[in-house]
Design a protein around this motif. Structure first.
Motif, PDB file in Angstrom:
ATOM      1  N   THR A 126     -80.769 -23.328 -31.770  1.00 54.68           N
ATOM      2  CA  THR A 126     -81.311 -22.258 -31.397  1.00 54.68           C
ATOM      3  C   THR A 126     -82.480 -21.790 -32.267  1.00 54.68           C
ATOM      4  N   MET A 127     -82.290 -22.294 -33.370  1.00 56.02           N
ATOM      5  CA  MET A 127     -83.254 -21.952 -34.467  1.00 56.02           C
ATOM      6  C   MET A 127     -84.905 -22.347 -34.082  1.00 56.02           C
ATOM      7  N   TYR A 128     -84.830 -23.648 -33.537  1.00 57.98           N
ATOM      8  CA  TYR A 128     -86.185 -24.029 -33.262  1.00 57.98           C
ATOM      9  C   TYR A 128     -86.859 -23.333 -32.055  1.00 57.98           C
ATOM     10  N   PRO A 129     -86.382 -22.928 -30.926  1.00 61.06           N
ATOM     11  CA  PRO A 129     -87.012 -21.982 -29.951  1.00 61.06           C
ATOM     12  C   PRO A 129     -87.055 -20.460 -30.456  1.00 61.06           C
ATOM     13  N   GLY A 130     -86.165 -20.025 -31.317  1.00 58.34           N
ATOM     14  CA  GLY A 130     -86.136 -18.780 -31.983  1.00 58.34           C
ATOM     15  C   GLY A 130     -87.240 -18.428 -32.822  1.00 58.34           C
ATOM     16  N   LEU A 131     -87.520 -19.432 -33.633  1.00 59.05           N
ATOM     17  CA  LEU A 131     -88.824 -19.388 -34.570  1.00 59.05           C
ATOM     18  C   LEU A 131     -90.156 -19.578 -33.874  1.00 59.05           C
ATOM     19  N   ALA A 135     -93.379 -16.801 -34.057  1.00 55.94           N
ATOM     20  CA  ALA A 135     -94.670 -17.188 -33.912  1.00 55.94           C
ATOM     21  C   ALA A 135     -95.573 -16.628 -32.951  1.00 55.94           C
ATOM     22  N   TYR A 136     -95.090 -16.663 -31.650  1.00 60.53           N
ATOM     23  CA  TYR A 136     -95.680 -16.164 -30.638  1.00 60.53           C
ATOM     24  C   TYR A 136     -96.130 -14.713 -30.912  1.00 60.53           C
ATOM     25  N   GLU A 137     -95.096 -14.047 -31.231  1.00 60.63           N
ATOM     26  CA  GLU A 137     -95.087 -12.736 -31.419  1.00 60.63           C
ATOM     27  C   GLU A 137     -96.127 -12.301 -32.307  1.00 60.63           C
ATOM     28  N   ALA A 138     -96.260 -12.863 -33.532  1.00 57.07           N
ATOM     29  CA  ALA A 138     -97.239 -12.649 -34.604  1.00 57.07           C
ATOM     30  C   ALA A 138     -98.640 -13.095 -34.011  1.00 57.07           C
ATOM     31  N   LEU A 139     -98.745 -14.059 -33.590  1.00 55.91           N
ATOM     32  CA  LEU A 139    -100.188 -14.321 -33.075  1.00 55.91           C
ATOM     33  C   LEU A 139    -100.595 -13.624 -31.725  1.00 55.91           C
ATOM     34  N   HIS A 140     -99.619 -12.889 -31.008  1.00 52.39           N
ATOM     35  CA  HIS A 140     -99.890 -12.322 -29.916  1.00 52.39           C
ATOM     36  C   HIS A 140    -100.427 -10.908 -30.199  1.00 52.39           C
ATOM     37  N   ALA A 141     -99.787 -10.387 -31.430  1.00 49.27           N
ATOM     38  CA  ALA A 141    -100.256  -9.372 -32.187  1.00 49.27           C
ATOM     39  C   ALA A 141    -101.441  -9.032 -32.847  1.00 49.27           C
ATOM     40  N   HIS A 142    -101.715 -10.291 -33.585  1.00 47.60           N
ATOM     41  CA  HIS A 142    -102.761 -10.250 -34.878  1.00 47.60           C
ATOM     42  C   HIS A 142    -103.533 -11.261 -34.262  1.00 47.60           C
ATOM     43  N   THR A 163     -93.275 -22.032 -36.762  1.00 50.07           N
ATOM     44  CA  THR A 163     -92.535 -21.805 -37.718  1.00 50.07           C
ATOM     45  C   THR A 163     -93.128 -20.649 -38.812  1.00 50.07           C
ATOM     46  N   MET A 164     -92.398 -20.244 -39.846  1.00 49.13           N
ATOM     47  CA  MET A 164     -93.132 -19.288 -40.654  1.00 49.13           C
ATOM     48  C   MET A 164     -92.853 -19.715 -42.011  1.00 49.13           C
ATOM     49  N   CYS A 165     -93.826 -19.941 -42.796  1.00 48.53           N
ATOM     50  CA  CYS A 165     -94.134 -20.666 -44.161  1.00 48.53           C
ATOM     51  C   CYS A 165     -94.051 -19.678 -45.385  1.00 48.53           C
ATOM     52  N   VAL A 291     -94.601  -8.839 -38.162  1.00 47.57           N
ATOM     53  CA  VAL A 291     -94.145  -8.876 -36.897  1.00 47.57           C
ATOM     54  C   VAL A 291     -93.216  -9.932 -36.703  1.00 47.57           C
ATOM     55  N   MET A 292     -93.545 -11.148 -37.337  1.00 47.01           N
ATOM     56  CA  MET A 292     -92.455 -12.380 -37.259  1.00 47.01           C
ATOM     57  C   MET A 292     -91.406 -12.134 -38.146  1.00 47.01           C
ATOM     58  N   MET A 293     -91.504 -11.364 -39.025  1.00 49.74           N
ATOM     59  CA  MET A 293     -90.368 -11.310 -40.214  1.00 49.74           C
ATOM     60  C   MET A 293     -89.078 -10.072 -39.407  1.00 49.74           C
ATOM     61  N   ASN A 294     -89.649  -9.055 -38.987  1.00 47.55           N
ATOM     62  CA  ASN A 294     -88.887  -8.274 -37.909  1.00 47.55           C
ATOM     63  C   ASN A 294     -88.310  -8.705 -36.977  1.00 47.55           C
ATOM     64  N   ALA A 295     -88.962  -9.827 -36.159  1.00 54.76           N
ATOM     65  CA  ALA A 295     -88.361 -10.355 -35.041  1.00 54.76           C
ATOM     66  C   ALA A 295     -87.339 -11.300 -35.556  1.00 54.76           C
TER      67      ALA A 295
END
Length: 595
Positions: A126-131, A135-142, A163-165, A291-295
């Motif tokens: 689940t971590m594959y689609p979860g991350l 990423a979608y949320e961060a790009l959608h917001a910013h 992913t987030m690096c 955004v991504m970290m809180n998600a």
């Protein structure tokens, strides 16, 4: 191998009877057409997918792990890629995404329910689609419109993953000292160099492209966290048609060999002049990344909830089947050579601990997800702000309290199994190993506790905490004269008063010594977590009391679990309050070289 069946009855109880999700969502224009039947249909189908497709891969992933083939290539465990293709074909990645980019536009609360089930079925998978969703949320917001058009449709469909690096070999939580560099280019892109470690899902063969969100510094950036920028760095640079093109200069150097979540590729990622594009403003990358970290923190809470539930289900099945000794009060299965171990009081304690933590966590998690829907979609600005404040306050509690409880619950599950729990084939020891990482990544639970106490509560003089306290107090006052509710209302009111006094006490001490916050933070979060659980368990008990006469044994069980929670789990707060009040003196008195 074990078993997993989505707990649909309890999920529907929380959504419809406790939270009134249909009415709540109808008040939000984007979700005005949502009804209970739609919600139920979605989660029922998700439950089948999780049980039939994801769950059978959980032990496979644990046994095989990921394979580093060489030259940056990583192969996921057997069946992972095929299951992910089914996930994409069924449209699950798009569930709560923006229709503008191909999403289905369903509420966050429904997505949250689905992720609970996915994490019960297989956290590593689940971590594959979860991350990717993060990423979608961060790009959608910013993201700029150009970046959004390039990347969001592919992330929404699930054809590309994300992913987030953040973390580097010399810095984990302290991102202010990261060293990765980004050199601006004439075409508006950047060449990024550095090394990132512990990158979950950093490389795999499950999707045609991987989109990395990378933190790095510009050449003239100020030091510390105010000099960090965020960049989107694709594995393959999209060509003119938006398809994967040139191989970018970001590669997996190796994969970590871990205690748990073996099915997820945790990578060392090397960037050598990798091309990236800025997300958000220069030197304000943390604002976008948060955004991504809180998600992710809310997602890790869902991981804890998922593991708590699946550990409970398997413990319960084993306890009903395993014969061992006779009940202390005499044989309960006289036709058998021994009684099933569920007759023994301490086995019941362990099972009820798991059950109470799972059902309390479900109520808390779904309620928080509904607050996110309110924050994003409610037409009333005041409602949006209040919801946002509550989510900000309780995100560290979701992450830390639910994952602490999950580690307790998986350990209790292994104990129920006895020696069989220690053997890999039964599956319980994997849940213990998998649960342990959730207390560490996305900010350790100590970091979450410091965030809660230092930033979210003392940072605004307790304003957000008072807002949640008001919600609790209104319920206490509404039920204060209900005689049947006194066994739940009185301890709820008591813990509410104690949290208020403890907060003021720590705040006063911290004004003279900042170490008082660090000394009190972890036990303080446990106390706040129990305040939240007490509130939801009291509300669930009220519903169960009202409906118990229907003869539905679900309400009988709910009421019994509520009584167990207040009698056996809430009293933990007495010790935690004493720890929080003990202060920093005994922790800081010993000189470092005397340890």
């Amino acid at each position: 191998m074990g078993q997993y069946t989505a707990p649909l009855r309890d999920m529907q109880f929380v959504l419809h009877e406790l939270l009134g999700a249909e009415a709540e969502l109808k008040a939000m224009p984007p979700h005005a057409d949502i009804d209970a039947d739609t919600i139920n249909q979605v989660i029922e189908e998700a439950g089948k997918f999780c049980s039939d497709v994801v769950f059978p891969l959980n032990q496979v992933g644990d046994r095989e792990g990921c394979t580093y083939v060489g030259d940056g290539v990583v192969k996921a465990p057997t069946g992972f890629k095929e299951a992910y293709q089914q996930y994409v074909e069924a449209g699950w990645p798009a569930l709560a995404c923006d229709p503008e980019f191909g999403g289905q536009g369903l509420p966050i609360v429904i997505n949250n329910v689905v992720y609970e089930m996915l994490n019960s079925a297989g956290q590593a998978w689940t971590m594959y689609p979860g991350l990717s969703h993060g990423a979608y949320e961060a790009l959608h917001a910013h993201g700029t419109p150009e970046l959004q058009q390039t990347y969001l449709p592919k992330l929404v469909s699930g054809v590309w993953t994300g992913t987030m690096c953040l973390t580097e070999p010399h810095c984990g939580t302290d991102l202010g000292i990261l060293r990765s560099k980004a050199e601006p280019q004439a075409d508006g892109s950047y060449l990024i160099s550095g090394t990132k470690i512990f990158i979950s899902a950093g490389e795999h063969d499950m999707a045609e492209n991987i989109i990395h969100l990378v933190l790095a510094r510009l050449p003239d950036a100020p030091g510390g966290t105010k000099g960090i920028s965020l960049f989107v760095v694709p594995k393959f640079i999209p060509d003119a048609n938006g398809n994967p093109g040139e191989r970018n200069g970001i590669k997996c150097g190796s994969i970590e060999h871990k205690m748990g979540i073996h099915g997820n590729a945790t990578c060392v990622m090397n960037l050598d002049g990798a091309r990236g594009w800025m997300v958000g403003e220069p030197n304000k990358g943390l604002n976008a990344m948060f955004v991504m970290m809180n998600a992710a923190r809310l997602g890790v809470g869902a991981q804890g909830l998922g593991l708590t539930e699946v550990a409970y289900q398997n413990s319960l099945a084993y306890a009903k089947d395993r014969l061992q000794m006779r009940a202390l009060t005499g044989p309960k299965a006289p036709d058998k050579p021994a009684d099933p171990i569920i007759v023994h009081p301490d086995v019941r304690r362990m099972l009820l601990t798991q059950k109470a933590y799972a059902e309390g966590g479900r109520a808390f998690s779904y309620w928080t997800a509904l607050q996110i829907d309110r924050e994003l979609s409610h037409p009333d600005e005041a409602v949006r702000k209040q919801a946002g404040d509550l989510v900000a306050l309780l995100t560290p509690v979701i992450k830390a309290f639910l994952t602490d409880n999950a580690f307790t619950s998986t350990n209790e599950g292994m104990q129920v199994f006895g020696g069989h729990g220690y053997i890999a084939e039964w599956g319980m020891e994997q849940y213990v190993r998998d649960a342990r990482i959730n207390m560490i990544y996305e900010g350790t639970n100590t970091i979450q506790a410091l965030d809660l106490l230092g930033r979210k509560i003392l940072g605004d003089m307790g304003a957000r905490m008072k807002a949640f306290g008001k919600i609790v107090q209104e319920f206490v006052e509404a039920e204060g004269t209900n005689e049947a509710m006194q066994e739940f209302i009185n301890p709820l009111a008591d813990i509410g008063d104690k949290v208020q006094k403890l907060t003021m006490e720590i705040g006063m001490k911290a004004m003279g010594n900042a170490d008082e916050v660090g000394a009190a933070a972890v036990p303080y979060l446990r106390v706040v977590g129990h305040l939240v659980f007490s509130y939801f368990w009291a509300r669930m008990a009220k519903i169960a009391l009202e409906k118990e006469a229907s003869g539905d044994k679900f309400y009988t069980a709910k009421l019994a679990t509520a009584r167990f929670y207040f009698a056996r789990l809430l009293p933990e707060t007495a010790a935690e309050i004493r720890k929080a009040r003990a202060g920093s003196a005994t922790l800081m008195a010993l000189d470092a070289d005397l340890f």
